[in-house]
Design an enzyme around this catalytic site. Structure first.
Site, PDB file in Angstrom:
ATOM      1  N   CYS A   2      42.687  39.946  32.515  1.00 43.95           N
ATOM      2  CA  CYS A   2      43.691  39.351  31.628  1.00 43.95           C
ATOM      3  C   CYS A   2      43.288  37.877  31.403  1.00 43.95           C
ATOM      4  O   CYS A   2      42.485  37.544  32.169  1.00 43.95           O
ATOM      5  CB  CYS A   2      44.947  39.363  32.407  1.00 43.95           C
ATOM      6  SG  CYS A   2      45.838  40.796  32.809  1.00 43.95           S
ATOM      7  N   ARG A  27      35.204  40.260  29.534  1.00 47.81           N
ATOM      8  CA  ARG A  27      35.874  40.387  30.957  1.00 47.81           C
ATOM      9  C   ARG A  27      36.557  41.753  30.861  1.00 47.81           C
ATOM     10  O   ARG A  27      37.041  42.184  32.160  1.00 47.81           O
ATOM     11  CB  ARG A  27      37.006  39.354  31.154  1.00 47.81           C
ATOM     12  CG  ARG A  27      36.365  37.839  31.331  1.00 47.81           C
ATOM     13  CD  ARG A  27      37.391  37.047  31.165  1.00 47.81           C
ATOM     14  NE  ARG A  27      37.143  35.703  31.923  1.00 47.81           N
ATOM     15  CZ  ARG A  27      37.395  35.176  33.005  1.00 47.81           C
ATOM     16  NH1 ARG A  27      38.545  35.919  33.545  1.00 47.81           N
ATOM     17  NH2 ARG A  27      36.958  34.170  33.507  1.00 47.81           N
ATOM     18  N   TRP A  74      44.973  43.453  30.915  1.00 45.12           N
ATOM     19  CA  TRP A  74      44.316  44.451  31.786  1.00 45.12           C
ATOM     20  C   TRP A  74      45.463  45.032  32.555  1.00 45.12           C
ATOM     21  O   TRP A  74      45.850  44.445  33.438  1.00 45.12           O
ATOM     22  CB  TRP A  74      43.146  44.012  32.724  1.00 45.12           C
ATOM     23  CG  TRP A  74      42.361  44.924  33.290  1.00 45.12           C
ATOM     24  CD1 TRP A  74      41.233  45.586  32.662  1.00 45.12           C
ATOM     25  CD2 TRP A  74      42.391  45.417  34.685  1.00 45.12           C
ATOM     26  NE1 TRP A  74      40.816  46.514  33.646  1.00 45.12           N
ATOM     27  CE2 TRP A  74      41.561  46.259  34.931  1.00 45.12           C
ATOM     28  CE3 TRP A  74      43.293  44.983  35.654  1.00 45.12           C
ATOM     29  CZ2 TRP A  74      41.363  46.932  36.228  1.00 45.12           C
ATOM     30  CZ3 TRP A  74      43.114  45.628  36.927  1.00 45.12           C
ATOM     31  CH2 TRP A  74      42.278  46.335  37.146  1.00 45.12           C
ATOM     32  N   ASN A  99      48.913  36.261  33.234  1.00 45.55           N
ATOM     33  CA  ASN A  99      47.818  36.809  34.064  1.00 45.55           C
ATOM     34  C   ASN A  99      48.724  36.962  35.567  1.00 45.55           C
ATOM     35  O   ASN A  99      49.305  36.094  36.043  1.00 45.55           O
ATOM     36  CB  ASN A  99      46.583  35.868  34.141  1.00 45.55           C
ATOM     37  CG  ASN A  99      45.806  35.952  33.063  1.00 45.55           C
ATOM     38  OD1 ASN A  99      46.506  36.775  31.817  1.00 45.55           O
ATOM     39  ND2 ASN A  99      44.796  35.204  32.889  1.00 45.55           N
ATOM     40  N   GLY A 100      48.182  37.680  36.260  1.00 42.35           N
ATOM     41  CA  GLY A 100      48.394  38.124  37.602  1.00 42.35           C
ATOM     42  C   GLY A 100      49.698  39.263  37.759  1.00 42.35           C
ATOM     43  O   GLY A 100      49.878  39.967  36.915  1.00 42.35           O
ATOM     44  N   GLU A 478      24.102  49.318  45.761  1.00 46.39           N
ATOM     45  CA  GLU A 478      24.179  49.021  44.373  1.00 46.39           C
ATOM     46  C   GLU A 478      23.704  49.958  43.202  1.00 46.39           C
ATOM     47  O   GLU A 478      24.501  49.814  42.345  1.00 46.39           O
ATOM     48  CB  GLU A 478      23.396  47.591  44.598  1.00 46.39           C
ATOM     49  CG  GLU A 478      23.404  46.692  43.329  1.00 46.39           C
ATOM     50  CD  GLU A 478      24.735  46.296  42.437  1.00 46.39           C
ATOM     51  OE1 GLU A 478      25.527  46.424  43.437  1.00 46.39           O
ATOM     52  OE2 GLU A 478      24.509  45.897  41.491  1.00 46.39           O
ATOM     53  N   LYS A 482      25.894  51.009  40.170  1.00 48.36           N
ATOM     54  CA  LYS A 482      25.647  50.510  38.726  1.00 48.36           C
ATOM     55  C   LYS A 482      25.934  51.722  37.942  1.00 48.36           C
ATOM     56  O   LYS A 482      26.541  51.949  36.878  1.00 48.36           O
ATOM     57  CB  LYS A 482      24.310  50.135  38.700  1.00 48.36           C
ATOM     58  CG  LYS A 482      23.941  48.674  38.990  1.00 48.36           C
ATOM     59  CD  LYS A 482      24.296  47.692  38.338  1.00 48.36           C
ATOM     60  CE  LYS A 482      25.705  47.286  38.748  1.00 48.36           C
ATOM     61  NZ  LYS A 482      25.997  46.177  39.358  1.00 48.36           N
ATOM     62  N   GLU A 485      29.590  53.002  37.785  1.00 48.30           N
ATOM     63  CA  GLU A 485      30.276  51.985  36.673  1.00 48.30           C
ATOM     64  C   GLU A 485      30.024  52.254  35.310  1.00 48.30           C
ATOM     65  O   GLU A 485      30.988  52.110  34.608  1.00 48.30           O
ATOM     66  CB  GLU A 485      29.746  50.464  36.960  1.00 48.30           C
ATOM     67  CG  GLU A 485      30.600  49.745  38.243  1.00 48.30           C
ATOM     68  CD  GLU A 485      29.912  48.314  38.392  1.00 48.30           C
ATOM     69  OE1 GLU A 485      30.785  47.491  38.485  1.00 48.30           O
ATOM     70  OE2 GLU A 485      28.667  48.138  38.404  1.00 48.30           O
ATOM     71  N   HIS A 501      23.920  64.362  58.325  1.00 44.84           N
ATOM     72  CA  HIS A 501      25.234  64.396  59.149  1.00 44.84           C
ATOM     73  C   HIS A 501      26.267  64.388  58.129  1.00 44.84           C
ATOM     74  O   HIS A 501      27.429  64.221  58.231  1.00 44.84           O
ATOM     75  CB  HIS A 501      25.421  63.059  59.641  1.00 44.84           C
ATOM     76  CG  HIS A 501      24.478  62.769  60.917  1.00 44.84           C
ATOM     77  ND1 HIS A 501      24.596  63.464  61.785  1.00 44.84           N
ATOM     78  CD2 HIS A 501      23.595  61.906  61.058  1.00 44.84           C
ATOM     79  CE1 HIS A 501      23.761  63.287  62.808  1.00 44.84           C
ATOM     80  NE2 HIS A 501      23.117  62.193  62.189  1.00 44.84           N
ATOM     81  N   LYS A 600      35.590  42.130  34.239  1.00 47.43           N
ATOM     82  CA  LYS A 600      34.464  41.452  34.845  1.00 47.43           C
ATOM     83  C   LYS A 600      34.811  40.607  35.933  1.00 47.43           C
ATOM     84  O   LYS A 600      34.158  40.239  36.767  1.00 47.43           O
ATOM     85  CB  LYS A 600      33.947  40.296  33.525  1.00 47.43           C
ATOM     86  CG  LYS A 600      32.760  39.277  33.957  1.00 47.43           C
ATOM     87  CD  LYS A 600      31.402  40.316  34.124  1.00 47.43           C
ATOM     88  CE  LYS A 600      30.357  39.344  34.778  1.00 47.43           C
ATOM     89  NZ  LYS A 600      29.458  40.400  35.214  1.00 47.43           N
TER      90      LYS A 600
HETATM   91  C1  G6P Z   1      34.174  43.061  39.420  1.00 48.88           C
HETATM   92  C2  G6P Z   1      33.128  43.070  38.386  1.00 48.88           C
HETATM   93  C3  G6P Z   1      31.944  43.175  39.607  1.00 48.88           C
HETATM   94  C4  G6P Z   1      31.799  42.192  40.479  1.00 48.88           C
HETATM   95  C5  G6P Z   1      33.137  42.039  41.182  1.00 48.88           C
HETATM   96  C6  G6P Z   1      33.093  40.726  42.208  1.00 48.88           C
HETATM   97  O1  G6P Z   1      34.456  44.347  40.023  1.00 48.88           O
HETATM   98  O2  G6P Z   1      33.093  44.021  37.581  1.00 48.88           O
HETATM   99  O3  G6P Z   1      30.699  43.422  38.762  1.00 48.88           O
HETATM  100  O4  G6P Z   1      30.482  42.488  41.329  1.00 48.88           O
HETATM  101  O5  G6P Z   1      34.165  42.032  40.662  1.00 48.88           O
HETATM  102  O6  G6P Z   1      33.233  39.644  41.436  1.00 48.88           O
HETATM  103  P1  G6P Z   1      32.720  37.999  41.587  1.00 48.88           P
HETATM  104  O7  G6P Z   1      32.888  37.390  40.244  1.00 48.88           O
HETATM  105  O8  G6P Z   1      33.477  37.723  42.572  1.00 48.88           O
HETATM  106  O9  G6P Z   1      31.186  38.326  42.015  1.00 48.88           O
END
Ligand code: G6P
Length: 605
Positions: A2, A27, A74, A99-100, A478, A482, A485, A501, A600
């Protein structure tokens, strides 16, 4: 996630509000809206499409006003439909954006229903709107202050009232809110970036603050209602839009910016001195006996990678924990530990709450590794190491991750030095390796055409397995993150030794298995794991170091990495995995920079 923008001016501010929303679009959001006071009445436009659609609506309806608030939502409470989009009204008298999450919205809603308020949305926000309305006695600032005292949870809000032209009232607790100061006009936003087109003078509100914006000034009180003078900060860096240049998406641009971002993050100094982390760090770093790393998402994986460095180079016990888990479990605090929070944004709600939790348990020494110098996390920690990734727009983090790895490697070397585990010769050798990283990364980026060829095949799959060992297990995690996502392919990562396992049961011709195979002590073990997959008809895609002697064969596809990079190898090996996810997503035609349902900066729990 948001976003909030608000403004009071002596000109039509609709375009300022829409431009602010545009700057926050990256975001992630699923609906948006704007409300202004037009001839003394609140009027609004809302959309479940993009900000561009909202802009068209306001142009078509000629929505105009000098006092206004706007929002990208959001969804948390209630689906992303127009009725739930903000601004939310109370009895056509006041408008609010929020927001929140309000945790006690249910009892408040019942209480307000009892007073005759009708609810037309499923949002928790509507409770705040009606509560302010019920407490309003001609003074919006007072009504908001009284309201926030009754709210439990996290919020940043902006409110306007039909009887109070040229007034916007804001409040924050657990979600960021910043005031932008103009000449004869003032602004409010959840992120200074939203206001970069209008001002470079900001006040970052603190927890519990309530503010009132008027044309000629801003009044701020703290949670006790006491006037709260807050520092005005000049932040020019927010200026200027980020351009895409020759790239198709911001994610691709950010992957290719990594050599520059890393070079900007590597300290200029010729020695790993604790003062890189803050003036008092030389005193404190010598006394700490362990590390507790807290983070979310990709930042958590950089912490997991760092654990290997910290324990092997600096010989310091290191615990890495997902912030949202740590904050809710019973743990044993250690006042001699350094708590390290890692975050691109510095505003992630769970990481901030975990930091606060650690502090409440008696942890005194805290360090943030963060990409935003003005963020709440940086302000709330004793020490800071800023990464210099520059603004990251793509929701899937790339350059923030590799710069975090650089920062954490520097931390490991600094602690190793102070603890007597780093000789001068080792120090200068590591420095040399760090300085060569940008060039080494450029050679890895040159592998893009080969990765594009693989991505065509991946785009037709629905599942993928990622394997790594040791230092490269977090890199496999990671890589899988990726891919899922942004391409929506189900991907899981395993330490390769765990294959037999469980996950081996999934291996068929339809399951690509991506393996990160650096030439380290675990290579021979990894080769056995590779054979286990081949023997079951699995298709292996291996990123192998130049001297590993793993070669193309039936069911075995190899891309050779340009050079072996020792302990820094994770920083190189993650890059082809980013490119693989990116090109696979492109081949599947997804919205790479704004993947569905994701945000984001996750500013709610
Ligand atoms: C969200 C983003 C990720 C990020 C995570 C932590 O899930 O989509 O890309 O790694 O938040 O965010 P930060 O700003 O704390 O690294």
């Amino acid at each position: 996630m948001c976003g909030i923008v608000g403004a009071v001016a002596q000109r039509n501010i609709v375009s300022v509000l829409i431009e602010g929303l545009r700057r926050l679009e990256y975001r992630g959001y699923d609906s948006c809206g704007v409300a202004v006071l037009a001839n003394g009445e609140p009027r609004r436009a809302r959309s479940v499409a993009r900000v561009a659609d909202l802009d068209e609506q306001v142009r078509d309806t000629k929505l105009a006003g000098e006092t206004g608030i706007a929002h990208t939502r959001w969804a948390t409470h209630g689906a992303p439909v127009t009725d739930n989009a903000h601004p939310i009204f109370s009895r056509d008298t006041l408008a609010i954006v929020h927001n929140g999450i309000i945790e006690n919205y249910e009892p408040l809603r019942e209480m307000l229903r009892g007073k005759g308020y009708e609810f037309v949305s499923q949002t928790d926000t509507e409770v705040i709107a009606h509560l302010i309305h019920s407490l309003y006695r001609g003074d919006l600032f007072a009504a908001v202050r009284e309201t926030v005292r009754q709210l439990h949870g996290a919020y940043a809000i902006a409110v306007l009232h039909k009887d109070q032209p040229h007034t916007v009232v804001g409040a924050r607790q657990g979600s960021p809110l910043v005031v932008g100061l103009g000449d004869g006009e003032n602004f409010l936003a959840s992120d200074a970036l939203a206001l970069a087109g209008s001002t470079d003078r900001f006040i970052f509100l603190e927890e519990g603050d309530v503010c009132e914006l008027k044309l000629d000034g801003v009044r701020i009180v703290d949670r006790d209602g006491e006037p709260a003078p807050r520092e005005v900060r000049q932040v020019a860096a927010y200026g200027g839009a980020v351009e895409l240049g020759p790239y198709r998406h911001f994610m691709q641009k950010e992957i290719f910016e990594q050599p520059r971002a890393i070079s900007d993050t590597i300290p200029q100094a010729d020695a790993f001195d604790p003062s890189l982390f803050g003036d008092d760090a030389p005193k404190v770093f010598g006394k700490i006996d362990s590390l507790l790393i807290l983070a979310c998402g990709t930042s958590y994986y950089s912490g997991l990678t760092a654990k290997y460095w910290l324990e092997s180079i600096a010989k310091i016990p290191t615990q890495v924990e997902i912030a949202s888990e740590y904050r809710y479990r019973d743990s044993v605090p250690n006042p001699n530990a350094l708590v390290v929070v890692i975050s691109q944004s510095g505003e992630t709600a769970d990481t901030l709450a975990a930091l606060k939790h650690a502090q409440s348990l008696g942890h005194v020494h805290t360090l943030s590794v963060c990409n935003v110098g003005t963020s709440a996390m940086v302000r709330q920690t004793e020490f800071t190491f800023l990464t210099h990734a520059g603004r990251e727009i793509g929701v899937a983090s790339t350059k923030a991750f590799t710069t975090q790895l650089v920062a954490l490697f520097v931390l490991a070397l600094t602690l190793a030095r102070i603890r007597g585990h780093l000789s001068d010769a080792q120090e200068s050798s590591y420095l040399k390796q760090l300085r060569h990283l940008p060039a080494a990364l450029n050679s890895v980026l040159a592998l893009e055409p080969q990765i594009i060829a693989w991505s065509e095949e991946f785009s037709r799959k629905e599942n993928a397995l990622f394997l790594g060992r040791g230092l490269h297990y977090p890199i496999a995690l990671e890589g899988a993150l990726k891919l899922k996502e942004i391409s929506y392919i189900h991907a899981e990562a395993y330490p390769a030794g765990e294959l037999k396992h469980g996950p081996l049961a999934l291996v068929t011709e339809a399951m690509p298995v991506v393996t990160v195979a650096p030439n380290d002590a675990l290579l021979e073990k990894l080769k056995s794991n590779i054979q286990e997959v081949r023997a079951r008809g699995g298709q292996l895609y291996v990123f192998a170091d130049s001297d590993t002697r793993i070669v193309n064969a039936e069911g075995l596809h190899v891309i050779r990495m340009p050079e072996h990079y020792g302990l820094l190898s994770p920083i190189l090996h993650v890059v082809p995995l980013q490119l693989l996810a990116y090109h696979t997503a492109c081949a599947r035609g997804t919205d790479v920079d704004k993947p569905r349902n994701l945000a984001k900066s996750v500013t709610v729990e």
